[in-house]
Design an enzyme around this catalytic site. Sequence first.
Site, PDB file in Angstrom:
ATOM      1  N   ALA A  50      -1.274  70.735  14.511  1.00  0.00           N
ATOM      2  CA  ALA A  50      -0.601  69.463  14.768  1.00  0.00           C
ATOM      3  C   ALA A  50       0.775  69.452  14.107  1.00  0.00           C
ATOM      4  CB  ALA A  50      -1.457  68.302  14.275  1.00  0.00           C
ATOM      5  N   ARG A  79     -22.613  68.513  20.456  1.00  0.00           N
ATOM      6  CA  ARG A  79     -22.963  68.917  19.095  1.00  0.00           C
ATOM      7  C   ARG A  79     -23.889  67.931  18.384  1.00  0.00           C
ATOM      8  NH1 ARG A  79     -16.923  71.014  17.421  1.00  0.00           N
ATOM      9  NH2 ARG A  79     -17.029  72.814  18.768  1.00  0.00           N
TER      10      ARG A  79
HETATM   11  C1  LIG Z   1     -14.471  77.006  11.270  1.00  0.00           C
HETATM   12  C2  LIG Z   1     -13.844  76.077  12.248  1.00  0.00           C
HETATM   13  C3  LIG Z   1     -13.728  76.428  13.579  1.00  0.00           C
HETATM   14  C4  LIG Z   1     -13.150  75.563  14.500  1.00  0.00           C
HETATM   15  N1  LIG Z   1     -13.059  75.952  15.800  1.00  0.00           N
HETATM   16  C5  LIG Z   1     -12.472  75.107  16.690  1.00  0.00           C
HETATM   17  C6  LIG Z   1     -12.341  75.500  18.058  1.00  0.00           C
HETATM   18  O1  LIG Z   1     -12.750  76.584  18.455  1.00  0.00           O
HETATM   19  N2  LIG Z   1     -11.757  74.623  18.901  1.00  0.00           N
HETATM   20  C7  LIG Z   1     -11.296  73.403  18.508  1.00  0.00           C
HETATM   21  O2  LIG Z   1     -10.760  72.672  19.328  1.00  0.00           O
HETATM   22  N3  LIG Z   1     -11.404  73.033  17.207  1.00  0.00           N
HETATM   23  C8  LIG Z   1     -11.976  73.848  16.299  1.00  0.00           C
HETATM   24  N4  LIG Z   1     -12.084  73.454  14.996  1.00  0.00           N
HETATM   25  C9  LIG Z   1     -11.424  72.217  14.556  1.00  0.00           C
HETATM   26  C10 LIG Z   1      -9.919  72.471  14.395  1.00  0.00           C
HETATM   27  O3  LIG Z   1      -9.712  73.745  13.855  1.00  0.00           O
HETATM   28  C11 LIG Z   1      -9.242  71.462  13.497  1.00  0.00           C
HETATM   29  O4  LIG Z   1      -9.613  70.164  13.849  1.00  0.00           O
HETATM   30  C12 LIG Z   1      -7.727  71.560  13.623  1.00  0.00           C
HETATM   31  O5  LIG Z   1      -7.314  72.889  13.452  1.00  0.00           O
HETATM   32  C13 LIG Z   1      -7.027  70.653  12.650  1.00  0.00           C
HETATM   33  O6  LIG Z   1      -5.647  70.880  12.762  1.00  0.00           O
HETATM   34  P1  LIG Z   1      -4.613  69.968  11.999  1.00  0.00           P
HETATM   35  O7  LIG Z   1      -3.277  70.526  12.337  1.00  0.00           O
HETATM   36  O8  LIG Z   1      -4.871  68.554  12.283  1.00  0.00           O
HETATM   37  O9  LIG Z   1      -4.928  70.195  10.450  1.00  0.00           O
HETATM   38  P2  LIG Z   1      -5.072  71.518   9.547  1.00  0.00           P
HETATM   39  O10 LIG Z   1      -5.078  72.766  10.338  1.00  0.00           O
HETATM   40  O11 LIG Z   1      -6.225  71.245   8.654  1.00  0.00           O
HETATM   41  O12 LIG Z   1      -3.753  71.554   8.709  1.00  0.00           O
HETATM   42  C14 LIG Z   1      -3.537  70.705   7.623  1.00  0.00           C
HETATM   43  C15 LIG Z   1      -2.180  71.010   7.036  1.00  0.00           C
HETATM   44  O13 LIG Z   1      -1.851  69.985   6.129  1.00  0.00           O
HETATM   45  C16 LIG Z   1      -1.409  70.531   4.905  1.00  0.00           C
HETATM   46  N5  LIG Z   1      -1.727  69.540   3.881  1.00  0.00           N
HETATM   47  C17 LIG Z   1      -2.875  68.853   3.703  1.00  0.00           C
HETATM   48  N6  LIG Z   1      -2.732  67.960   2.720  1.00  0.00           N
HETATM   49  C18 LIG Z   1      -1.470  68.089   2.270  1.00  0.00           C
HETATM   50  C19 LIG Z   1      -0.722  67.441   1.266  1.00  0.00           C
HETATM   51  N7  LIG Z   1      -1.222  66.417   0.553  1.00  0.00           N
HETATM   52  N8  LIG Z   1       0.546  67.849   1.039  1.00  0.00           N
HETATM   53  C20 LIG Z   1       1.091  68.870   1.774  1.00  0.00           C
HETATM   54  N9  LIG Z   1       0.434  69.498   2.756  1.00  0.00           N
HETATM   55  C21 LIG Z   1      -0.829  69.101   2.994  1.00  0.00           C
HETATM   56  C22 LIG Z   1      -2.084  71.847   4.778  1.00  0.00           C
HETATM   57  O14 LIG Z   1      -1.364  72.672   3.928  1.00  0.00           O
HETATM   58  C23 LIG Z   1      -2.077  72.295   6.245  1.00  0.00           C
HETATM   59  O15 LIG Z   1      -0.837  72.909   6.500  1.00  0.00           O
HETATM   60  C24 LIG Z   1     -12.680  74.305  14.076  1.00  0.00           C
HETATM   61  C25 LIG Z   1     -12.802  73.938  12.742  1.00  0.00           C
HETATM   62  C26 LIG Z   1     -13.395  74.803  11.840  1.00  0.00           C
HETATM   63  C27 LIG Z   1     -13.588  74.364  10.439  1.00  0.00           C
END
Ligand SMILES: Cc1cc2nc3c(=O)[nH]c(=O)nc-3n(C[C@H](O)[C@H](O)[C@H](O)COP(=O)(O)OP(=O)(O)OC[C@H]3O[C@@H](n4cnc5c(N)ncnc54)[C@H](O)[C@@H]3O)c2cc1C
Length: 671
Positions: free
Chosen positions: A45, A338
Amino acid sequence: MSVLDSKIPEGPLKDKWTNHKNKIDLVNPANKRNIDIIVVGTGLAGGSAAASLAEMGYNVKSFCYQDSPRRAHSIAAQGGINAAKNYQNDGDSVYRLFYDTVKGGDYRSREANVHRLAEVSGNIIDQCVAQGVPFGRDYGGLLDNRSFGGVLVSRTFYAKGQTGQQLLLGAYSALNRQIAKGKVTMYNRHEMVELVKVDGKARGIIARNLETGELERHSAHAVVIATGGYGNVFFLSTNAMGSNATAAWKIHKKGAHFANPCYTQIHPTCIPRSGEHQSKLTLMSESLRNDGRIWVPKNMDDVKSIRDGKLKPTDLSEDQRDYYLERRYPAFGNLVPRDVASRAAKERCDAGFGVNKTGEAVYLDFASAIQRYGKQEAAIARIGNPSTEKIIELGAAVIESKYGNLFQMYEKIVAQNPYKTPMMIYPAVHYTMGGVWVDYNLMTSVEGCYCIGEANFSDHGANRLGASALMQGLADGYFVLPYTIGDYLSNEIRTGEIPTNTPEFDAAEKEVSDRIEKLMNIKGTKSVDHFHKLLGKAMWEYVGMARNEEGLKKAMSEIKQIRTDFWNDVRIPGDNNSLNPELEKAGRVADFLELGELFAKDALHRNESCGGHFREESVEEDGEQKGEAKRNDKDFAYVAAWEYKGEPADAVMHKEDLEFNDIELKQRSYK
Ligand SMILES: Cc1cc2nc3c(=O)[nH]c(=O)nc-3n(C[C@H](O)[C@H](O)[C@H](O)COP(=O)(O)OP(=O)(O)OC[C@H]3O[C@@H](n4cnc5c(N)ncnc54)[C@H](O)[C@@H]3O)c2cc1C
């Protein structure tokens, strides 16, 4: 009267997004150069948002706590990403993806957001292919698809079992291009620890440099939170160890409402816990349910013999096995969503049929798929009368090509060969559908503060379908926020640079330094993990897969007590002026200890079962659905958005009523 304005555009559902985009105020290129945006988080994201906003001409400051943006938790995603491309010609469409997602979320998501998600899903795949993401392809070179739970079509694009990693490399390349151009300033190893508001608007953050301990002030015209989910409130989860709720919780305390915190996804296919020492659980991708069949022995004697090591699962004939998902849900079988699959596994294990020593495991078996693929491959290779060994060899090769890295991971952890003996799996906390409340523009209830990806609540209702988190994260970052943020920023073109030497920044920084000092000075006797584990135990026991009034009340009071004990007795070694992972953890656990209580409060008030939220008091009592979760649309078809009022127990709920005009609310049946 609700204070929430979801800003859903008028007009027919299918035209809302297009019309909205056509009417959004634009910022001209010269003005974009004078506007700063902070993006906290570099997962799918945040990474995609930062890259896109910079590409559009804004100045972006990007933050992550890892040493590199490409280590964000998104890298762990295995199975795939959905898109309504209908490449399989199996009847998929934008409407069907929308329909499946709303139904899968048990009719607790916002219709307009989900339709927009389905509309942009195809663009995501095109964007990622253009970046060079190596999606799996079929023999002819076309992009391949597989099915995930809760749907009857194949719409999941994948890169073996490493889809998240490959997508993140795509976003990271786009981000790096902008870092090189000077449009993104990257702050690795920085943790956002406070939001700064000026005249009610988000104007910056306080970040802690994790290597030096220094507190830094960063200002911007808008702040975007993309910090992922809060599954680690359970201590054990499939999330990365560092995943936390701090940024989301800090903005909540500054006025951003927190929506549906109790909606958590417990994923059915994880490697079972092996004991008390563990600090992390491992997911086996849901894609495995495409080919794996889930079962437990039919007879208790066989269960006991297996647990005692006197019998192997492969010794049991077909009629001695209970393929309970195929039995209970013939239409969807092993591909039920799920929440349904997790509860069914729990039901069998609670009834005593769990197959490992702790009684918390069921089998995921690939023997039939190996046979099926082996015979097919033998036919393709024109091998007449192939031997059993040859069939197994050929079939195992197909399975390896689809899931090789997952099988290898399983073997490394469990020391059993899943090509030869069924895997053991059990549900584990995996994803949080709840999160920061946002309007249609993805703005929180703090003006100028946005929230995207898993950190917000917007698209998945009470249960997320597989492969749709990656879709949402990238939709928000590449295709939604870059448009909607213009609506707000078009009014900021005359604001000028935001200074950081103001009373608001002074006060926010002081708040942080006082908090850190307080933590360091407790000098108690127990580690941070000690309290985190206690919290996790209370959450799993009372707010886990099944919840009831008595347990939830207990959870609220236990968590409150753990929080008090934490603030009296936590021990944080080291100091505040250098790298100190225990101090980082302490700050995050302190926030989890507040969020956990709100989570239980939300679960307590929602006296219905929906999606991942299963209230034991709300179960179908007869008919075909007997024993299944019972939703209550009359009383609970709303988003519960909580306003911070000091103690989590005092939070005040605001309701956003959910209106469904294009979809009929039905009993969610997968039979
Ligand atoms: C093992 C596993 C497998 C998965 N497989 C799938 C799949 O096959 N398909 C699917 O659709 N979804 C899957 N998911 C879910 C999906 O991966 C996540 O929902 C998604 O990647 C979240 O992305 P995001 O960008 O919102 O957050 P994240 O990828 O969690 O990124 C968070 C970011 O925020 C930063 N951050 C956090 N707090 C702070 C702070 N206070 N200050 C500065 N930086 C901060 C971190 O450093 C990181 O860069 C899976 C999840 C897991 C756990």
